[in-house]
Design an enzyme around this catalytic site. Structure first.
Site, PDB file in Angstrom:
ATOM      1  N   ARG A  58       4.420   3.301  11.269  1.00  0.00           N
ATOM      2  CA  ARG A  58       3.749   4.606  11.184  1.00  0.00           C
ATOM      3  C   ARG A  58       4.770   5.739  11.105  1.00  0.00           C
ATOM      4  O   ARG A  58       4.574   6.735  10.392  1.00  0.00           O
ATOM      5  CB  ARG A  58       2.840   4.779  12.398  1.00  0.00           C
ATOM      6  CG  ARG A  58       2.003   6.058  12.402  1.00  0.00           C
ATOM      7  CD  ARG A  58       0.969   6.018  13.518  1.00  0.00           C
ATOM      8  NE  ARG A  58       0.100   7.189  13.507  1.00  0.00           N
ATOM      9  CZ  ARG A  58       0.149   8.168  14.423  1.00  0.00           C
ATOM     10  NH1 ARG A  58       1.013   8.097  15.432  1.00  0.00           N
ATOM     11  NH2 ARG A  58      -0.667   9.203  14.349  1.00  0.00           N
ATOM     12  N   HIS A  62       4.784   8.654   8.316  1.00  0.00           N
ATOM     13  CA  HIS A  62       4.683  10.069   8.683  1.00  0.00           C
ATOM     14  C   HIS A  62       5.952  10.836   8.316  1.00  0.00           C
ATOM     15  O   HIS A  62       5.915  12.053   8.170  1.00  0.00           O
ATOM     16  CB  HIS A  62       4.350  10.214  10.168  1.00  0.00           C
ATOM     17  CG  HIS A  62       2.911   9.927  10.473  1.00  0.00           C
ATOM     18  ND1 HIS A  62       2.157  10.689  11.340  1.00  0.00           N
ATOM     19  CD2 HIS A  62       2.074   8.976  10.009  1.00  0.00           C
ATOM     20  CE1 HIS A  62       0.923  10.195  11.400  1.00  0.00           C
ATOM     21  NE2 HIS A  62       0.854   9.150  10.598  1.00  0.00           N
ATOM     22  N   ASP A  63       7.059  10.147   8.166  1.00  0.00           N
ATOM     23  CA  ASP A  63       8.272  10.781   7.666  1.00  0.00           C
ATOM     24  C   ASP A  63       8.158  11.024   6.165  1.00  0.00           C
ATOM     25  O   ASP A  63       8.288  12.151   5.687  1.00  0.00           O
ATOM     26  CB  ASP A  63       9.492   9.899   7.960  1.00  0.00           C
ATOM     27  CG  ASP A  63      10.797  10.498   7.423  1.00  0.00           C
ATOM     28  OD1 ASP A  63      10.906  11.736   7.410  1.00  0.00           O
ATOM     29  OD2 ASP A  63      11.700   9.730   7.048  1.00  0.00           O
ATOM     30  N   ASP A  70      13.179  11.588   4.631  1.00  0.00           N
ATOM     31  CA  ASP A  70      14.412  12.313   4.962  1.00  0.00           C
ATOM     32  C   ASP A  70      14.659  12.412   6.466  1.00  0.00           C
ATOM     33  O   ASP A  70      15.519  13.182   6.906  1.00  0.00           O
ATOM     34  CB  ASP A  70      14.366  13.727   4.365  1.00  0.00           C
ATOM     35  CG  ASP A  70      13.178  14.539   4.883  1.00  0.00           C
ATOM     36  OD1 ASP A  70      12.396  14.009   5.713  1.00  0.00           O
ATOM     37  OD2 ASP A  70      13.025  15.712   4.475  1.00  0.00           O
ATOM     38  N   ASN A  85       0.675  14.025  14.853  1.00  0.00           N
ATOM     39  CA  ASN A  85       1.818  13.371  15.494  1.00  0.00           C
ATOM     40  C   ASN A  85       1.888  13.545  17.009  1.00  0.00           C
ATOM     41  O   ASN A  85       2.316  12.645  17.723  1.00  0.00           O
ATOM     42  CB  ASN A  85       3.131  13.906  14.897  1.00  0.00           C
ATOM     43  CG  ASN A  85       3.308  13.529  13.441  1.00  0.00           C
ATOM     44  OD1 ASN A  85       2.774  12.531  12.979  1.00  0.00           O
ATOM     45  ND2 ASN A  85       4.056  14.336  12.705  1.00  0.00           N
ATOM     46  N   PRO A 154      -3.076  12.308   6.137  1.00  0.00           N
ATOM     47  CA  PRO A 154      -4.527  12.110   6.140  1.00  0.00           C
ATOM     48  C   PRO A 154      -5.072  11.936   7.560  1.00  0.00           C
ATOM     49  O   PRO A 154      -4.442  11.297   8.404  1.00  0.00           O
ATOM     50  CB  PRO A 154      -4.728  10.838   5.308  1.00  0.00           C
ATOM     51  CG  PRO A 154      -3.401  10.152   5.319  1.00  0.00           C
ATOM     52  CD  PRO A 154      -2.358  11.208   5.469  1.00  0.00           C
ATOM     53  N   HIS A 184      -3.177  -1.069   9.236  1.00  0.00           N
ATOM     54  CA  HIS A 184      -3.995  -1.067  10.450  1.00  0.00           C
ATOM     55  C   HIS A 184      -4.401  -2.475  10.887  1.00  0.00           C
ATOM     56  O   HIS A 184      -5.234  -2.632  11.766  1.00  0.00           O
ATOM     57  CB  HIS A 184      -5.235  -0.183  10.237  1.00  0.00           C
ATOM     58  CG  HIS A 184      -4.915   1.274  10.214  1.00  0.00           C
ATOM     59  ND1 HIS A 184      -5.846   2.258   9.949  1.00  0.00           N
ATOM     60  CD2 HIS A 184      -3.737   1.927  10.427  1.00  0.00           C
ATOM     61  CE1 HIS A 184      -5.264   3.449   9.986  1.00  0.00           C
ATOM     62  NE2 HIS A 184      -3.984   3.274  10.274  1.00  0.00           N
ATOM     63  N   THR A 185      -3.783  -3.484  10.293  1.00  0.00           N
ATOM     64  CA  THR A 185      -3.931  -4.847  10.817  1.00  0.00           C
ATOM     65  C   THR A 185      -3.115  -5.005  12.101  1.00  0.00           C
ATOM     66  O   THR A 185      -3.238  -5.987  12.815  1.00  0.00           O
ATOM     67  CB  THR A 185      -3.472  -5.899   9.776  1.00  0.00           C
ATOM     68  OG1 THR A 185      -3.638  -7.199  10.334  1.00  0.00           O
ATOM     69  CG2 THR A 185      -1.999  -5.733   9.414  1.00  0.00           C
ATOM     70  N   ASP A 239      -1.550  -9.543   9.155  1.00  0.00           N
ATOM     71  CA  ASP A 239      -2.295 -10.450   8.281  1.00  0.00           C
ATOM     72  C   ASP A 239      -3.404  -9.669   7.574  1.00  0.00           C
ATOM     73  O   ASP A 239      -3.385  -8.437   7.563  1.00  0.00           O
ATOM     74  CB  ASP A 239      -2.873 -11.623   9.101  1.00  0.00           C
ATOM     75  CG  ASP A 239      -3.706 -11.155  10.291  1.00  0.00           C
ATOM     76  OD1 ASP A 239      -4.296 -10.048  10.220  1.00  0.00           O
ATOM     77  OD2 ASP A 239      -3.780 -11.884  11.306  1.00  0.00           O
TER      78      ASP A 239
END
Length: 313
Positions: A58, A62-63, A70, A85, A154, A184-185, A239
């Site tokens: 994540r 988010h970077d 960066d 965040n 998002p 999101h697994t 998975d």
């Protein structure tokens, strides 16, 4: 139509230029032990706490989604204080620990941005997921952008149009969006991000919703930070079970379940394919992650190689 086609072509050209400037052999001479050192440290951190794998993945997303890959997200305050965040982004201590190890090997050579990109890949592999090629040579920004983090990332309440508007301009297709959602697994989400779904939405398995309510009370402000796994079956294994959950109306976030509308949605066929074909998901996810890691990196003499990831030199 012509202008949008031209925009798409320009985006692809920019992505190609970025990947051309990055190289898998970037540190082979300047810091030959860096890549293995990072992998070993990530594997140890994930083995210690499985959730850390999701947190490091994540962190990379988010970077990269805010002014490119960066390491701007690592700068103290700023993007870290943005609504998507604050109070939820994790893994900074793991990245700092890796940076310390790598600095001991090679002074001011390996960027924080490259560490984050490799850590995301190594986390997925440590949890049994696919690998992909990570080009290296990113440089670190000297600034971060909190307002862009608030607008670019998002929200858990996103619908398909929101997701498309967020990912599309960065060159991601609908297949990419559905594949990247498959991150999101692994990992967990806070009650405040799924409260509305379990109490107010109808496209949710009733038993699933009931099972979540005990740990996520209806009143806002009560248990906001309580966690639930994003994948009901195998939350610590990378998975394709996430897609099985979507087909059973057990998507935890609104932005998860919107990907499967029961046969009528634009993404439904992709979800069904990934639910029944693990190899298809793995391949699509790896492909989309390569795109992610190539979003607007600083290269050459741009930016800097930070000595400490949390602050500019």
């Amino acid at each position: 139509m012509a202008s949008s086609s031209l925009s798409a072509v320009l985006l692809l050209c920019m992505a190609a230029a970025a990947s051309a400037q990055l190289s898998t052999t970037f540190y082979d001479t300047s810091c030959p032990k860096a890549v293995k050192t990072i992998k070993d440290a990530v594997t140890a951190a994930v083995n210690k706490e499985k959730r850390m794998g999701a947190s490091l993945l994540r962190l990379h997303f988010h970077d990269c989604f805010v002014q490119g890959c960066d390491a701007s997200v690592l700068l103290s305050g700023q993007e870290q204080n943005a609504f998507p965040n604050i109070g939820s982004l994790r893994g900074f201590d793991v990245i700092d620990n890796i940076k310390t190890q790598v600095e001991a090997l090679c002074k001011q050579t390996v960027s924080c941005a490259d560490i984050v990109a490799l850590a995301a890949r190594d986390s997925v592999v440590a949890l049994g997921g696919p690998t992909w090629t990570v080009g290296l040579g990113r440089r670190d920004s000297t600034t971060a952008n909190e307002s862009l983090a608030n607008s670019a990332l998002p929200a858990p309440s996103s619908n398909i149009a929101d997701l498309t508007n967020s990912f599309g301009p960065k060159g991601f297709t609908l297949t990419d969006i559905v594949a990247l959602s498959g991150a999101h697994t692994i990992g967990q989400a806070q009650c405040q991000n799924f409260r509305d779904r379990i109490y107010n939405e109808t496209n949710i398995n009733s038993g699933f919703a009931t099972s979540l309510k005990a740990n996520c009370p209806r009143p806002a402000g009560s248990g906001d930070g309580n966690l639930a796994p994003l994948d009901t079956a195998t939350p610590s294994s990378f998975d394709n079970k996430y897609y099985t959950d979507l087909k059973s109306q057990k998507g935890l976030l609104h932005s998860d379940q919107v990907l499967y509308a029961g046969g009528s949605g634009s993404a439904d066929n992709i979800v069904t394919n990934f639910a029944t074909n693990p190899a298809a998901f793995s391949s699509a996810f790896a492909s989309a992650m390569v795109k992610m890691a190539n979003l607007s990196p600083l290269t050459g003499s741009q930016g800097q190689v930070r000595l400490t990831c949390s602050k500019a030199n």
